[in-house]
Design an enzyme around this catalytic site. Structure first.
Site, PDB file in Angstrom:
ATOM      1  N   ASP A  85       0.946  -1.228   0.152  1.00  0.00           N
ATOM      2  CA  ASP A  85       0.041  -0.153   0.049  1.00  0.00           C
ATOM      3  C   ASP A  85       0.825   1.284  -0.092  1.00  0.00           C
ATOM      4  O   ASP A  85       1.830   1.293   0.708  1.00  0.00           O
ATOM      5  CB  ASP A  85      -0.773  -0.115   1.281  1.00  0.00           C
ATOM      6  CG  ASP A  85      -1.816   1.102   1.379  1.00  0.00           C
ATOM      7  OD1 ASP A  85      -2.333   1.530  -0.004  1.00  0.00           O
ATOM      8  OD2 ASP A  85      -2.259   1.147   2.449  1.00  0.00           O
ATOM      9  N   GLY A 210     -11.285   4.811   2.845  1.00  0.00           N
ATOM     10  CA  GLY A 210     -12.600   4.239   2.986  1.00  0.00           C
ATOM     11  C   GLY A 210     -13.379   4.326   4.538  1.00  0.00           C
ATOM     12  O   GLY A 210     -14.446   4.556   4.457  1.00  0.00           O
ATOM     13  N   ASN A 232      -8.852   1.180   6.690  1.00  0.00           N
ATOM     14  CA  ASN A 232      -7.769   0.733   7.522  1.00  0.00           C
ATOM     15  C   ASN A 232      -7.977   1.425   9.036  1.00  0.00           C
ATOM     16  O   ASN A 232      -8.353   0.518   9.912  1.00  0.00           O
ATOM     17  CB  ASN A 232      -6.453   1.304   7.136  1.00  0.00           C
ATOM     18  CG  ASN A 232      -5.169   1.113   8.057  1.00  0.00           C
ATOM     19  OD1 ASN A 232      -5.389   0.191   8.640  1.00  0.00           O
ATOM     20  ND2 ASN A 232      -4.173   2.174   8.211  1.00  0.00           N
TER      21      ASN A 232
HETATM   22  P1  13P Z   1      -8.550   4.786   6.148  1.00  0.00           P
HETATM   23  O1  13P Z   1      -7.453   4.416   7.169  1.00  0.00           O
HETATM   24  O2  13P Z   1      -9.107   6.209   6.155  1.00  0.00           O
HETATM   25  O3  13P Z   1      -9.833   3.644   6.031  1.00  0.00           O
HETATM   26  O4  13P Z   1      -7.732   4.734   4.540  1.00  0.00           O
HETATM   27  C1  13P Z   1      -7.111   3.415   4.220  1.00  0.00           C
HETATM   28  C2  13P Z   1      -6.169   3.448   3.010  1.00  0.00           C
HETATM   29  O5  13P Z   1      -6.742   4.084   2.118  1.00  0.00           O
HETATM   30  C3  13P Z   1      -5.188   2.806   2.983  1.00  0.00           C
HETATM   31  O6  13P Z   1      -4.156   3.156   1.984  1.00  0.00           O
END
Ligand code: 13P
Length: 288
Positions: A85, A210, A232
């Site tokens: 990521d 998200g 996340n």
């Molecule tokens: P969040 O932590 O806002 O859910 O985002 C996760 C994300 O985009 C990981 O790259």
């Protein structure tokens, strides 16, 4: 079945109008909870690993071996992609070397010419090995593991330039933010998403940040070509909340309640529930 490329799962999601969740892992509990949730609802799943999380788990090799062994030992039969990521150039090379099945090369903070040059090189490297590649245009807002962006909105022309290099899926900023959304957040920019989807052909689009995006916006984004959604912070929040409740109820003080297997169990279960809820919202139940 071991680790698979995320390309076929996302191409199918794009065609059929749903999204596959990408959930970040940090440790054994996280990984187990997400894999078991996916298996229970028969959904494909992407395990996201930030560079910081890879380091925390003592390196890309350890992460790859742990995930592979866990898939086998838990009899996980749904498709699982192990995905870097927001990878840097160096991080991408290390993750490829360690056996990750999917890579995000995030060149969004470079001038577009440099992003094009480095993404093009990554397309060549990953294609040879059958590893899927995500690229990014327009940094995602907020902060995640030291990667900071300012809620940018991507330029559809730049999206087309990066898309045309042959990337497998494309993350484009549309006002989304990592972490919690501020109360005065303007929401996702659907006009820009529409423009981007028009110029990127059949390439699945990726929505980062998200956590906290309302369900109606998620559904609308999916109907406009978003086929991968990253979550996340929400898993981190429910884990912390469940663990706090366990301790505040004094359960760690009763019997062997201090045993980490007991102490971490409510948080692990909470992650599993959130992952299943997201998979239902994204429409990936029974799509394995
Ligand atoms: P969040 O932590 O806002 O859910 O985002 C996760 C994300 O985009 C990981 O790259």
């Amino acid at each position: 079945m071991g680790l698979v490329s995320a390309k076929p799962m996302l191409d199918k999601a794009y065609r059929e109008g749903y999204a596959v969740g990408a959930f970040n892992i940090n440790n054994l509990e996280w990984t187990k909870a997400i894999l078991l949730a996916a298996q229970e609802v028969s959904s494909p799943v992407i395990l996201g690993v930030s560079e910081g999380a890879a380091k925390y788990m003592t390196g890309y090799k350890v992460v790859t071996e742990m995930v592979k062994a866990m898939i086998e030992s838990l009899n996980i039969t749904v498709p699982v992609a192990l995905h870097l990521d927001h990878g840097s150039y160096e991080g991408a090379l290390k993750a490829i070397e360690a056996g990750f099945s999917s890579i995000m090369f995030d060149g969004s903070h470079y001038p577009i010419e440099e992003n094009i040059k480095l993404t093009k090189e990554m397309v060549e490297r990953t294609r040879k090995l059958g590893i899927s590649l995500e690229a990014e245009v327009g940094a995602i807002g907020g902060e995640e593991d030291g990667v900071i962006g300012n809620g940018e909105v991507a330029d559809p022309k730049e999206c087309k330039l990066i898309n045309d290099l042959g990337v497998d899926f494309l993350a484009a900023g549309i006002g989304n933010i990592h972490g919690k959304y501020p109360a005065n957040w303007a929401g996702l920019n659907f006009e820009v998403l529409n423009e981007i989807n028009k110029v990127t052909g059949d390439t699945p689009l990726v929505l980062h940040g998200g956590t906290g995006i309302p369900a109606d916006m998620i559904k609308k984004a999916i109907s406009m070509g978003v086929s991968k959604i990253n979550v996340n912070t929400e898993c981190q929040l429910v884990f912390a909340d469940a663990t706090r409740k366990y301790i505040e109820a004094g359960k760690d003080l009763a019997g062997k309640g201090f045993d980490p297997r007991k102490l971490l169990a409510p948080g692990t279960e909470a992650i599993k529930q959130v992952v299943k809820e997201k998979m239902e919202l994204f429409g990936s139940f029974n799509k394995a």
